[in-house]
Design an enzyme around this catalytic site. Sequence first.
Site, short mmCIF file in Angstrom:
data_model
loop_
_atom_site.label_atom_id
_atom_site.label_comp_id
_atom_site.label_asym_id
_atom_site.label_seq_id
_atom_site.Cartn_x
_atom_site.Cartn_y
_atom_site.Cartn_z
N THR A 146 0.81 -1.23 0.00
CA THR A 146 0.00 0.00 0.00
C THR A 146 0.84 1.28 0.00
OG1 THR A 146 -0.09 -0.26 2.38
CG2 THR A 146 -2.01 -1.02 1.15
N SER A 151 -4.39 -2.47 7.12
CA SER A 151 -4.87 -2.74 5.76
C SER A 151 -5.37 -4.17 5.57
CB SER A 151 -3.73 -2.51 4.76
OG SER A 151 -3.20 -1.23 4.91
N ARG A 168 20.94 -4.51 3.69
CA ARG A 168 21.80 -4.17 2.53
C ARG A 168 23.28 -4.37 2.82
NH1 ARG A 168 19.01 1.49 1.58
NH2 ARG A 168 17.13 0.82 0.51
N CYS A 214 17.70 5.07 -2.59
CA CYS A 214 17.36 5.83 -3.81
C CYS A 214 18.36 6.94 -4.12
CB CYS A 214 15.96 6.40 -3.69
SG CYS A 214 15.61 7.17 -2.09
N GLU A 259 20.53 9.08 5.97
CA GLU A 259 20.71 9.03 4.51
C GLU A 259 22.18 9.21 4.10
OE1 GLU A 259 18.04 8.27 2.93
OE2 GLU A 259 18.14 8.98 0.87
N ARG A 265 16.12 17.49 1.68
CA ARG A 265 14.78 17.22 1.12
C ARG A 265 14.28 18.52 0.50
NH1 ARG A 265 13.27 12.36 0.43
NH2 ARG A 265 13.35 11.75 2.62
N HIS A 274 15.50 12.51 -7.58
CA HIS A 274 16.57 13.06 -6.75
C HIS A 274 17.63 13.67 -7.68
CE1 HIS A 274 14.54 11.20 -3.54
NE2 HIS A 274 15.36 10.20 -3.24
N THR A 300 11.51 6.52 -7.03
CA THR A 300 10.68 5.34 -6.75
C THR A 300 10.74 4.32 -7.89
OG1 THR A 300 8.63 6.33 -7.58
CG2 THR A 300 9.08 6.58 -5.21
P1 NAP Z 1 5.58 3.97 2.90
O1 NAP Z 1 4.90 4.73 1.81
O2 NAP Z 1 5.56 4.53 4.26
O3 NAP Z 1 4.96 2.47 2.93
C1 NAP Z 1 5.25 1.55 3.96
C2 NAP Z 1 4.53 0.24 3.71
O4 NAP Z 1 4.82 -0.66 4.79
C3 NAP Z 1 2.99 0.35 3.68
O5 NAP Z 1 2.48 -0.59 2.75
C4 NAP Z 1 2.59 -0.07 5.09
O6 NAP Z 1 1.28 -0.63 5.17
C5 NAP Z 1 3.60 -1.18 5.33
N1 NAP Z 1 3.74 -1.45 6.77
C6 NAP Z 1 3.92 -0.57 7.78
N2 NAP Z 1 3.97 -1.22 8.97
C7 NAP Z 1 3.83 -2.54 8.70
C8 NAP Z 1 3.81 -3.73 9.48
N3 NAP Z 1 3.95 -3.69 10.82
N4 NAP Z 1 3.65 -4.92 8.86
C9 NAP Z 1 3.52 -4.98 7.52
N5 NAP Z 1 3.52 -3.89 6.70
C10 NAP Z 1 3.69 -2.69 7.30
O7 NAP Z 1 7.12 3.74 2.55
P2 NAP Z 1 7.86 3.64 1.10
O8 NAP Z 1 8.34 4.96 0.67
O9 NAP Z 1 6.99 2.84 0.18
O10 NAP Z 1 9.18 2.83 1.48
C11 NAP Z 1 9.19 1.42 1.71
C12 NAP Z 1 10.64 0.97 1.87
O11 NAP Z 1 11.36 1.26 0.67
C13 NAP Z 1 11.39 1.71 3.01
O12 NAP Z 1 12.29 0.82 3.62
C14 NAP Z 1 12.14 2.80 2.25
O13 NAP Z 1 13.28 3.24 2.94
C15 NAP Z 1 12.50 2.07 0.97
N6 NAP Z 1 12.75 2.95 -0.18
C16 NAP Z 1 11.89 3.96 -0.49
C17 NAP Z 1 12.16 4.77 -1.60
C18 NAP Z 1 11.27 5.91 -2.03
O14 NAP Z 1 11.68 6.66 -2.93
N7 NAP Z 1 10.09 6.08 -1.44
C19 NAP Z 1 13.28 4.51 -2.37
C20 NAP Z 1 14.14 3.46 -2.02
C21 NAP Z 1 13.86 2.69 -0.92
P3 NAP Z 1 -0.01 0.22 5.66
O15 NAP Z 1 -0.44 1.07 4.51
O16 NAP Z 1 -0.99 -0.87 5.98
O17 NAP Z 1 0.41 1.02 6.86
#
Ligand code: NAP
Length: 351
Positions: free
Chosen positions: A14, A42, A111, A150, A203, A236, A243, A329
Amino acid sequence: MSITKIPVGILGATGMVGQRFIQLLENHPWFEVAWLAASDRSSGKSYAEAAKWRMRTAIPKKVAKLKVSAASPEGAPKVIFAALDSDIARELEPQFAEAGCAVISNSSAYRMDPSVPLVIPEVNPEHLKLIETQTWWKKSKGFMVTNSNCSIMGLTIALAPLQKAFGLESVFAVTMQAVSGAGYPGVASLDILGNVIPFIKNEEEKMQEEAHKLLGRLKGKQVEMAHFGMSAHCNRVPVEDGHTESISVKLRKKASAEKIIAAWREFRGSSEVARLPHAPAEPIFYDERPDRPQPRFDVDRGKGMTTTVGRLRPCSLLDWKFTVLSHNTIRGAAGAAVLNAELLKVRGYLG
Ligand code: NAP
């Protein structure tokens, strides 16, 4: 479901990266989204109900109706794309690997683990061999593979041809990172509108350590870290996606601007990698225009998988300076993981 495609699951489906996975995997020639999981908030809901969809394309119809499962390996497919916050990933991802799943992760939790490959297919595909040192692999053919943070992704792609042709002595980086990099809902609008935040937790540390592993060499059963100095400043900025980074480098061998630009333009992954469905035709595009790259106009180059580099010029402190732009992303998260999965498939790791 088509019987020829590999069913895949998305952990953290999500979130921002989870949504990007769903978008990128729609009509994928080899993979089909069959299972989604997120937090207790969810689980049990349909995906359309659970996700606050933020992509510009519609939720694929089949996915909209899928029920969000609890984040446990029971009933999950054997290939899992993971997009969880790192403290949750630290606890959950090993449970999936233990249960025999290929866990292709975006989180920072593992990682830097010496047995976990941190891979960019065009840069260090040989690191995938580390999988065979993992206890999960030996016990159940489960394993874990990660893609980078990222903010270091596009920069590493730009540095790889320079390291190969001239050697790297030091790298100085200042990032201007998009808000989508903070997930959803991420940074509060009152904090970021008309503003710059000169702090992104952990970061700078991640950029520095991951660059050395990504550009390191596989020696036997471990990665020998690359040796070069690196300092990163992370900020940010109020940009939606992409980025942008201002970089200065000192090289070990003298290089002309023409040779550096040629190294970028000629940079390609191996023919095995270049044939993967998500591999961009040009991993690096060098833009000659004096005011590019800019995220608004250049972030989607190569469907978000091409790193755009521009503004190469002499640096009065180090040797050269330039600007790098990469989609956080796509190339920096979900697209990188899909490319890793494609490489894993052609190498026979996905069964
Ligand atoms: P996000 O939008 O905050 O999404 C987090 C996800 O984790 C949501 O689906 C959330 O579900 C789920 N979640 C939270 N608590 C949970 C739990 N206890 N059990 C199972 N699922 C849970 O974060 P994001 O930006 O997608 O990032 C996800 C990962 O990718 C992070 O580690 C981040 O550092 C990494 N990342 C992100 C980017 C970027 O550009 N955004 C780039 C590289 C790496 P709910 O909706 O149900 O809360």
